[in-house]
Design a protein around this motif. Sequence first.
Motif, PDB file in Angstrom:
ATOM      1  N   ASP A  48       0.833  -1.209   0.000  1.00  0.00           N
ATOM      2  CA  ASP A  48       0.000   0.000   0.000  1.00  0.00           C
ATOM      3  C   ASP A  48       0.866   1.257   0.000  1.00  0.00           C
ATOM      4  O   ASP A  48       0.567   2.235  -0.701  1.00  0.00           O
ATOM      5  CB  ASP A  48      -0.914   0.005   1.233  1.00  0.00           C
ATOM      6  CG  ASP A  48      -1.995  -1.067   1.170  1.00  0.00           C
ATOM      7  OD1 ASP A  48      -2.362  -1.456   0.043  1.00  0.00           O
ATOM      8  OD2 ASP A  48      -2.466  -1.504   2.240  1.00  0.00           O
ATOM      9  N   LEU A  51       2.283   1.823  -3.428  1.00  0.00           N
ATOM     10  CA  LEU A  51       1.262   2.307  -4.353  1.00  0.00           C
ATOM     11  C   LEU A  51       0.986   3.790  -4.141  1.00  0.00           C
ATOM     12  O   LEU A  51       0.866   4.565  -5.100  1.00  0.00           O
ATOM     13  CB  LEU A  51      -0.023   1.490  -4.165  1.00  0.00           C
ATOM     14  CG  LEU A  51      -1.197   1.863  -5.081  1.00  0.00           C
ATOM     15  CD1 LEU A  51      -0.838   1.668  -6.548  1.00  0.00           C
ATOM     16  CD2 LEU A  51      -2.435   1.025  -4.714  1.00  0.00           C
ATOM     17  N   MET A  52       0.905   4.205  -2.875  1.00  0.00           N
ATOM     18  CA  MET A  52       0.662   5.614  -2.590  1.00  0.00           C
ATOM     19  C   MET A  52       1.857   6.473  -2.988  1.00  0.00           C
ATOM     20  O   MET A  52       1.704   7.600  -3.470  1.00  0.00           O
ATOM     21  CB  MET A  52       0.338   5.812  -1.107  1.00  0.00           C
ATOM     22  CG  MET A  52      -1.049   5.360  -0.715  1.00  0.00           C
ATOM     23  SD  MET A  52      -2.353   6.176  -1.682  1.00  0.00           S
ATOM     24  CE  MET A  52      -2.064   7.889  -1.267  1.00  0.00           C
ATOM     25  N   ALA A  55       1.573   7.020  -6.680  1.00  0.00           N
ATOM     26  CA  ALA A  55       0.474   7.921  -7.036  1.00  0.00           C
ATOM     27  C   ALA A  55       0.795   9.370  -6.673  1.00  0.00           C
ATOM     28  O   ALA A  55       0.540  10.298  -7.450  1.00  0.00           O
ATOM     29  CB  ALA A  55      -0.813   7.472  -6.341  1.00  0.00           C
ATOM     30  N   ASN A 197      -3.379  -5.249  -1.906  1.00  0.00           N
ATOM     31  CA  ASN A 197      -3.597  -3.896  -1.390  1.00  0.00           C
ATOM     32  C   ASN A 197      -4.899  -3.854  -0.621  1.00  0.00           C
ATOM     33  O   ASN A 197      -5.822  -4.627  -0.885  1.00  0.00           O
ATOM     34  CB  ASN A 197      -3.657  -2.868  -2.534  1.00  0.00           C
ATOM     35  CG  ASN A 197      -2.335  -2.664  -3.227  1.00  0.00           C
ATOM     36  OD1 ASN A 197      -2.140  -3.110  -4.362  1.00  0.00           O
ATOM     37  ND2 ASN A 197      -1.407  -2.003  -2.560  1.00  0.00           N
ATOM     38  N   THR A 201      -6.835   1.891   0.137  1.00  0.00           N
ATOM     39  CA  THR A 201      -5.688   2.472  -0.579  1.00  0.00           C
ATOM     40  C   THR A 201      -5.797   2.215  -2.076  1.00  0.00           C
ATOM     41  O   THR A 201      -5.463   3.084  -2.896  1.00  0.00           O
ATOM     42  CB  THR A 201      -4.379   1.904  -0.028  1.00  0.00           C
ATOM     43  OG1 THR A 201      -4.213   2.345   1.326  1.00  0.00           O
ATOM     44  CG2 THR A 201      -3.190   2.367  -0.848  1.00  0.00           C
ATOM     45  N   LYS A 202      -6.272   1.043  -2.442  1.00  0.00           N
ATOM     46  CA  LYS A 202      -6.427   0.730  -3.863  1.00  0.00           C
ATOM     47  C   LYS A 202      -7.398   1.699  -4.533  1.00  0.00           C
ATOM     48  O   LYS A 202      -7.135   2.221  -5.630  1.00  0.00           O
ATOM     49  CB  LYS A 202      -6.920  -0.708  -4.012  1.00  0.00           C
ATOM     50  CG  LYS A 202      -7.011  -1.196  -5.444  1.00  0.00           C
ATOM     51  CD  LYS A 202      -7.439  -2.655  -5.473  1.00  0.00           C
ATOM     52  CE  LYS A 202      -7.545  -3.171  -6.903  1.00  0.00           C
ATOM     53  NZ  LYS A 202      -7.980  -4.599  -6.928  1.00  0.00           N
ATOM     54  N   ALA A 205      -5.868   5.394  -4.634  1.00  0.00           N
ATOM     55  CA  ALA A 205      -4.832   5.579  -5.655  1.00  0.00           C
ATOM     56  C   ALA A 205      -5.440   5.823  -7.026  1.00  0.00           C
ATOM     57  O   ALA A 205      -4.881   6.555  -7.855  1.00  0.00           O
ATOM     58  CB  ALA A 205      -3.908   4.368  -5.696  1.00  0.00           C
ATOM     59  N   ASN A 209      -5.846  10.048  -9.360  1.00  0.00           N
ATOM     60  CA  ASN A 209      -5.481  10.296 -10.755  1.00  0.00           C
ATOM     61  C   ASN A 209      -6.570  10.987 -11.554  1.00  0.00           C
ATOM     62  O   ASN A 209      -6.358  11.320 -12.725  1.00  0.00           O
ATOM     63  CB  ASN A 209      -5.111   8.980 -11.446  1.00  0.00           C
ATOM     64  CG  ASN A 209      -3.741   8.486 -11.030  1.00  0.00           C
ATOM     65  OD1 ASN A 209      -2.780   9.241 -10.998  1.00  0.00           O
ATOM     66  ND2 ASN A 209      -3.645   7.208 -10.689  1.00  0.00           N
TER      67      ASN A 209
END
Length: 518
Positions: A48, A51-52, A55, A197, A201-202, A205, A209
């Motif tokens: 997680d 991934l953050m 992003a 994830n 958080t998934k 992210a 965007n």
Amino acid sequence: MKQIFRLWTALLVLSFGAQSAWAETRLALIVGNGSYSSVTQLDNPVHDAALMAQALTAKGFEVTMLTDVGQTALNQGIAQFGRDLRAAGKDATGLFYYAGHAVQSFGENYLLPVDASLTDAADLSLVAVQAEAVLRQMRSAQNKTNIVILDACRNNPFEAIRDLNDNGLAEMKAPTGTFLSYSTAPGAVALDGLDGNSPFTKALAVQINVVGLPIEQTFKRTRIEVIEQTNGRQTPWDTSSLTGDFFFEAKQQLTAQELQEKQLWDSVKVSDDPVQLMLFLRSYPAGRYQEEGRQRLTALLEKELGTGPAAPSDDAAQDTAEPAVPAPKTQDTAAAPKPPAPQTPSASEDELIAAAQSSGSAVDYQAYLDVFPQGTYAELAAFELKIIKEKAERAAAADAPVEPQTQTIAATPETPAVADLSGLTFDTPFPTGGAPIQGLSISEIVELAPMFAPIEGIPEELWKDQTCSNCHEWTKEALCAQGTTYTQNNNVRALSKQHPFGGVFKQGLRDWATGKCK
């Protein structure tokens, strides 16, 4: 093993293709703890955190990422984050993200380092890190915008310890200018996730965007997604004391030239004057409104020439009041062909049509059709050729003997009094009209620069100190065709329109055409 990564924006912008620039400094501290030594390990926090980091880096944040860190390293990371935030100034944006175990005790939230070991609730503050420590660092920086994201509301790993059996986190009070987000409601438990994830958080992210979303909408969309993905078992929560707008990525700002083009288009697109549209298209041959402008121009020209689809009369409307019965199909009826797929103009196709529009020449429009008979602009090119042909036919008709025009146009509010310009030729000077046309012939006037912009708002470099022949094909034949249109039914509408050389010039063209354009 402790892993500490410093992810610099300049490096990862190249990796992730970020295209936008942010005026303010953006700093983020991201923590992901999963490899606990004394409590249940978690599979996803490190994923997680990564991934953050990805992003946020793509959105202009300078990211520091800490994974599987103990108490000392976590405290040091938070302290350094505060120093960086204070050094960045009051316009900076600070963001803290935490994924891992966290607990509450007596209304206070604690983040658990991976080396946390606890046998008595009284020792919690000695082995864990208060979440309030992050808020104190942000408060001391006094910067305008701070964001705290806690994906840490999992099952309490210390439920067996007396006086420490509360699940979830307590709602915190934050300084003004702070946005607080929890992966689930206060006191509730979040899911760790089964696919690498956490659901929160998934989803977050993805929403980060989306361009043009204010932060409140970003987290609202995240909440909706998580509720759906967890079948209502988890509801993300947020509170805000922000005093300004924040976007992870705002809509792209137009350059001064793009803004000028847009403002001009907003004015021209509502006009019923095809000349203004044509001048706009020629002023911005590679502009973003070319396709829409061409469609609008075609519709207006069809309307002017009466070649477009006619509106049904009242009688026709009555005749079609009842639904028509379709003719029965026979076995020989062929299936209707599928419409062709939309065409994307190639560079050479765009260049050919741009050249034709720039010159206004039948030769150039025909050259486009010869190469691209089914091209994107084939309909437009064919229509322009039709217009050029009709102009030539009108010019030829003007050479035929005509009865002398004896009727004069009376002065009305729509049509100003007409000067006596009978006998005017292409090379004789205007006896009236004032500056700049008086004393000059038609052949001389067309080489002058216009007195004012032909379209209100058009950039000066496109018309000032430029001859009108830059936009018009003002040959003698083309001018004769234009003057001939003014003779048709006295064409009050056309004569009443403002002209960069004044209304007398239009009247002169009309009288010159009446005299067979000598």
